[in-house]
Design a protein around this motif. Sequence first.
Motif: not given
Length: 239
Positions: A205-220
């Motif tokens: 929850r904390r990092y799912c919209r923080v660059d660069p972390h969101w870019r490596l989500g299994r889904y976007l």
Amino acid sequence: ELRLALLDRLLPEMLDLRGQPLLDVGGGLGQLAAWFAARDHAVTLVEPSAEMLARARLALADEPVTFLQAPLQALPEVAPGPWSLIACHAVLEWLADPRAALATLAGRLAPGGQLSLMVFNRDALRFSNVVKGNLEKALADRLEGKGLRRRLTPISPLTHAQVTAWSAECGLEIRGVAGIRIFHDYLRRPAESDADREALLALERRYCRVDPHWRLGRYLLYTLVRPESPPSADREPQP
């Protein structure tokens, strides 16, 4: 479970929800439809699988949901719209032509309408293969699955660059983006205790919209909007 918990947090943040009718494309078993129906949205669930649609009917028997058995490609005939709110989660990556599918979805949006789009992230799939030791596969960029017999790896995983370019082609603006499962899929050992699962959810929850972390989500997860007026060329998508 983790994906749905993250959506429970992200959807109200990323969408302007006012009880609009929702078109849920590829709605599957109806989890997303149930979330919206519980928040006073009249839902039209479109799903090509008769078996999944039957299970969704049972699960949503008491909810304001209309069910249509049809593929995404049939939307111009079965649900032409225009719609002010569309959701299409984890569908495009299973299609041979996801670019055309996005254009079909865009064509159903009313001016000012919102599309909640979730896609399987090709860049995350590459990273995951490296973590697992599949170095030659990652180097050769052989990331596409071969269908249901290949451990559910989608046939058309997508990159953020593709979604950005195709959205612009369709006249849509990216108003928000988040990563789903940005840490979970890279764990050496799955979270086993309740405390570990809670800590993992807090990190997601904390990092799912923080660059660069969101870019490596299994889904976007994207919020795409058809502007009331033509989109500005210099507008930047905001995580």
